[in-house]
Design a protein around this motif. Structure first.
Motif, mmCIF file in Angstrom:
data_model
loop_
_atom_site.group_PDB
_atom_site.id
_atom_site.type_symbol
_atom_site.label_atom_id
_atom_site.label_comp_id
_atom_site.label_asym_id
_atom_site.label_seq_id
_atom_site.Cartn_x
_atom_site.Cartn_y
_atom_site.Cartn_z
ATOM 1 N N GLY A 182 0.795 -1.224 0.000
ATOM 2 C CA GLY A 182 0.000 0.000 0.000
ATOM 3 C C GLY A 182 0.822 1.267 0.000
ATOM 4 O O GLY A 182 0.531 2.218 -0.733
ATOM 5 N N THR A 183 1.891 1.295 0.797
ATOM 6 C CA THR A 183 2.713 2.500 0.839
ATOM 7 C C THR A 183 3.497 2.691 -0.451
ATOM 8 O O THR A 183 3.803 3.815 -0.825
ATOM 9 C CB THR A 183 3.690 2.451 2.036
ATOM 10 O OG1 THR A 183 4.452 1.242 1.970
ATOM 11 C CG2 THR A 183 2.943 2.505 3.352
ATOM 12 N N SER A 215 3.633 7.391 6.501
ATOM 13 C CA SER A 215 3.183 6.057 6.896
ATOM 14 C C SER A 215 3.932 5.477 8.090
ATOM 15 O O SER A 215 3.832 4.288 8.345
ATOM 16 C CB SER A 215 3.253 5.111 5.708
ATOM 17 O OG SER A 215 4.560 5.063 5.231
ATOM 18 N N ASN A 243 6.024 1.471 6.891
ATOM 19 C CA ASN A 243 6.667 1.745 5.609
ATOM 20 C C ASN A 243 7.265 0.487 5.002
ATOM 21 O O ASN A 243 7.517 -0.506 5.684
ATOM 22 C CB ASN A 243 7.749 2.806 5.775
ATOM 23 C CG ASN A 243 7.469 4.020 4.926
ATOM 24 O OD1 ASN A 243 6.909 3.899 3.851
ATOM 25 N ND2 ASN A 243 7.844 5.173 5.414
ATOM 26 N N LYS A 247 1.252 4.479 -2.925
ATOM 27 C CA LYS A 247 1.202 5.910 -2.621
ATOM 28 C C LYS A 247 2.428 6.619 -3.191
ATOM 29 O O LYS A 247 2.322 7.717 -3.740
ATOM 30 C CB LYS A 247 1.129 6.135 -1.105
ATOM 31 C CG LYS A 247 -0.209 5.788 -0.513
ATOM 32 C CD LYS A 247 -0.215 6.063 0.972
ATOM 33 C CE LYS A 247 -1.561 5.721 1.569
ATOM 34 N NZ LYS A 247 -1.609 6.039 3.000
ATOM 35 N N SER A 248 3.590 5.993 -3.076
ATOM 36 C CA SER A 248 4.808 6.591 -3.630
ATOM 37 C C SER A 248 4.746 6.632 -5.157
ATOM 38 O O SER A 248 5.225 7.583 -5.769
ATOM 39 C CB SER A 248 6.040 5.813 -3.174
ATOM 40 O OG SER A 248 6.218 5.955 -1.789
ATOM 41 N N ARG A 258 2.004 6.996 -6.905
ATOM 42 C CA ARG A 258 1.085 8.095 -7.228
ATOM 43 C C ARG A 258 1.795 9.445 -7.157
ATOM 44 O O ARG A 258 1.489 10.351 -7.910
ATOM 45 C CB ARG A 258 -0.116 8.094 -6.294
ATOM 46 C CG ARG A 258 -1.049 6.955 -6.560
ATOM 47 C CD ARG A 258 -2.451 7.224 -6.093
ATOM 48 N NE ARG A 258 -3.284 6.048 -6.247
ATOM 49 C CZ ARG A 258 -3.795 5.631 -7.401
ATOM 50 N NH1 ARG A 258 -3.547 6.287 -8.507
ATOM 51 N NH2 ARG A 258 -4.529 4.552 -7.457
ATOM 52 N N ASP A 259 2.752 9.557 -6.238
ATOM 53 C CA ASP A 259 3.525 10.793 -6.114
ATOM 54 C C ASP A 259 4.681 10.851 -7.112
ATOM 55 O O ASP A 259 5.374 11.857 -7.199
ATOM 56 C CB ASP A 259 4.086 10.934 -4.695
ATOM 57 C CG ASP A 259 2.991 11.116 -3.654
ATOM 58 O OD1 ASP A 259 1.882 11.546 -4.043
ATOM 59 O OD2 ASP A 259 3.243 10.842 -2.464
ATOM 60 N N ASN A 279 7.222 6.466 1.967
ATOM 61 C CA ASN A 279 6.194 7.483 2.144
ATOM 62 C C ASN A 279 6.384 8.145 3.506
ATOM 63 O O ASN A 279 6.385 7.460 4.525
ATOM 64 C CB ASN A 279 4.817 6.839 2.044
ATOM 65 C CG ASN A 279 3.710 7.854 1.922
ATOM 66 O OD1 ASN A 279 3.819 8.955 2.445
ATOM 67 N ND2 ASN A 279 2.661 7.482 1.232
#
Length: 153
Positions: free
Chosen positions: A32-33, A70, A74, A36-37, A39-40, A67
């Motif tokens: 999941g983390t 988190s 992480n 997110k990374s 997406r960034d 991230n």
């Protein structure tokens, strides 16, 4: 690429250093983390490559930044990631990599319908004279297009 596709990163160096024979679209197993990374856009893969181990394809040297939001949950930024392909594609890739000296190189990362996808290229290394020939050919194409545009105006 078509609708619903958002490009995250493209490996331009790979197309310069390698001759791409085939490309495969594959999924990637992420935490999941890590998503997110992605997406960034906080990924780095200049020297990454993939290998076939026991009928599975693993991506190496892909660095996904941690991230900052988190805390203790992480991920390890340098862990190897499993690529998701069909079994017959993996067998075909494994045969070519073993016999003919091909290398698996990630060419681009993108989101397709909300999922992270990898464009994996079956590549052979280019020699220095091949690279020079490609540059020369690109320059000639650029000159031809300039002359064509000049004649139109």
């Amino acid at each position: 690429m078509s609708d619903g596709v958002k490009v995250i990163a493209v490996n331009r160096k790979a197309r310069h250093d390698y001759a791409v024979d085939e490309t495969y679209e594959c999924g990637i197993e992420l935490l999941g983390t890590e998503v997110k990374s992605f997406r960034d856009g906080k990924i780095s893969f200049p020297d990454s490559w993939a290998e076939v181990i026991n009928g599975e394809v693993w991506l190496r040297s892909l660095r996904i930044a941690e991230n900052p939001f988190s805390s203790i949950f992480n991920h390890d930024p340098d862990r190897r990631k499993k690529l998701l392909l069909h079994r017959d594609e993996i067998k075909r890739i494994a045969r070519k990599v073993d016999e003919k000296g091909y290398t698996l190189i990630p060419l681009s990362f993108y989101f397709k319908k909300g999922r992270v996808k990898v464009e994996l290229g079956l590549c052979k290394g280019k020699k220095a004279y091949d690279k020079r020939a490609d540059i020369r050919e690109r320059d000639i194409q650029r000159e031809v297009s300039r002359e064509f545009r000049a004649k139109l105006h």
